[in-house]
Motif scaffolding. Structure first.
Motif, PDB file in Angstrom:
ATOM      1  N   GLN A 162       0.823  -1.200   0.000  1.00  0.00           N
ATOM      2  CA  GLN A 162       0.000   0.000   0.000  1.00  0.00           C
ATOM      3  C   GLN A 162       0.865   1.260   0.000  1.00  0.00           C
ATOM      4  N   LEU A 164       1.155   5.477   0.372  1.00  0.00           N
ATOM      5  CA  LEU A 164       0.522   6.603   1.070  1.00  0.00           C
ATOM      6  C   LEU A 164       1.065   7.918   0.515  1.00  0.00           C
ATOM      7  N   GLU A 241       3.906   2.090   2.526  1.00  0.00           N
ATOM      8  CA  GLU A 241       3.685   2.221   3.969  1.00  0.00           C
ATOM      9  C   GLU A 241       4.783   1.547   4.771  1.00  0.00           C
ATOM     10  N   GLN A 255       0.785  12.110   6.648  1.00  0.00           N
ATOM     11  CA  GLN A 255      -0.042  11.504   5.604  1.00  0.00           C
ATOM     12  C   GLN A 255      -1.131  12.477   5.177  1.00  0.00           C
ATOM     13  N   GLN A 262      -8.182   8.263  -4.223  1.00  0.00           N
ATOM     14  CA  GLN A 262      -7.043   7.653  -3.549  1.00  0.00           C
ATOM     15  C   GLN A 262      -5.952   7.398  -4.570  1.00  0.00           C
TER      16      GLN A 262
END
Length: 302
Positions: A162, A164, A241, A255, A262
């Protein structure tokens, strides 16, 4: 002619795509690699590799021959290693290939613990984005970020990959906090250069995906360099991440959550960090012990 050695040289040339690359891995002169393969071609009576000044390429027969001999040569290597490991203590050289970012941020601390736990294992780790074929390569364990692990390898998911959106507090104080996807286009960004080229950011919005062409102020193929540049206030960054937990926790990075979308570096949400190994090698004590240890140390899943 030492045919087995010639076969191993042939496999390495196929893996690296060059005689010089194979020679570097094998620790022999490039001329020796070329000569061995020429001897093999003479014995077989066929041309296995099409040579040019820039690149080497498998002939059609060479590709077929490669497919047939790879499992056999690997099986011989595995058998030799199995016999050599007569001790109950895991030992020997363990060859690991890992993507550089995850390798430095996550794998290196785990390897330090592995070496203390199994002092007779000699870790030989290469940080590279080059994808090795475990079926006919000397690599024991590979760690890769992928959405499609190879079918012939055992794949153990260590974490989700993931990404960010982050920036330093100082940068956000000077330039403002972006609220929407369109706001991103007004900011300086830090981009990653993969082997395939610069990775533009992808925005997953209500009406589908949109590729963003941002104002890049800094580009690098090294993840830790991008992290440091973001911390120093160089711009917005889209970072994994697992690579920014400490600067997020201590406040060096913040963040950013957008209202209408997103961001990601890929439109595939199934990606992850995987530990890969070729199934027959798991019978080797050094591989089994290391796989089990690293999965227990690095996996974020129960």
């Amino acid at each position: 002619m030492d045919k087995l050695r010639a076969l191993k040289y042939f496999l390495e040339v196929a893996e690296t795509g060059s005689f010089s690359g194979a020679a570097k891995v094998l620790g022999v002169p490039a001329s020796s690699v070329s000569r061995r393969i020429q001897d093999l071609e003479i014995q077989l009576g066929v041309l296995l590799i099409q040579r040019s000044t820039r690149v080497v390429q498998m002939t059609e027969l060479g590709a077929l021959y490669l497919e047939q001999i790879s499992p056999a040569v690997q099986a011989l290597d595995d058998a030799d290693n199995l016999i050599e490991q007569h001790s109950d203590i895991p030992s020997g050289v363990l060859k690991i290939s890992a993507i550089p970012g995850y390798g430095r941020f996550c794998l290196e601390p785990a390897l330090a613990k592995l070496r203390k736990r199994f002092p007779n294992i000699v870790v030989d780790v290469e940080m590279t984005d080059h994808v090795s074929n475990l079926a006919h390569n000397q690599i024991d364990i590979a760690i890769r970020a992928t959405t499609n692990p190879p079918d012939r390898a055992v794949a153990r998911r260590l974490s989700n990959n993931q990404f960010l959106l982050v920036a330093s507090p100082d940068y956000l104080l000077k330039n403002g906090i972006p609220q929407t996807v369109s706001d991103i286009l007004k900011h300086q960004t830090l981009l990653y250069r993969a082997p395939s080229g610069i990775l533009n950011w992808q925005a997953n919005m209500q009406h589908g995906w949109k590729e963003l062409h941002t104002q890049a102020s800094f580009i690098s193929n090294q993840g830790d360099t991008l992290v440091n540049e973001a911390i120093s206030g160089g711009g917005l960054a889209l970072l994994p991440e697992w690579g920014i937990r400490e600067p997020l926790a201590d406040g060096r990075l913040t963040q950013i959550i957008l209202e209408d979308g997103q961001l990601s570096i890929s439109r595939n949400d199934n990606g992850g960090i995987f530990l890969l190994y070729h199934r027959p090698k798991y019978s080797l004590k050094k591989v089994r012990a290391s796989v089990d240890f690293l999965v227990a140390e690095l996996s974020e899943f129960p």
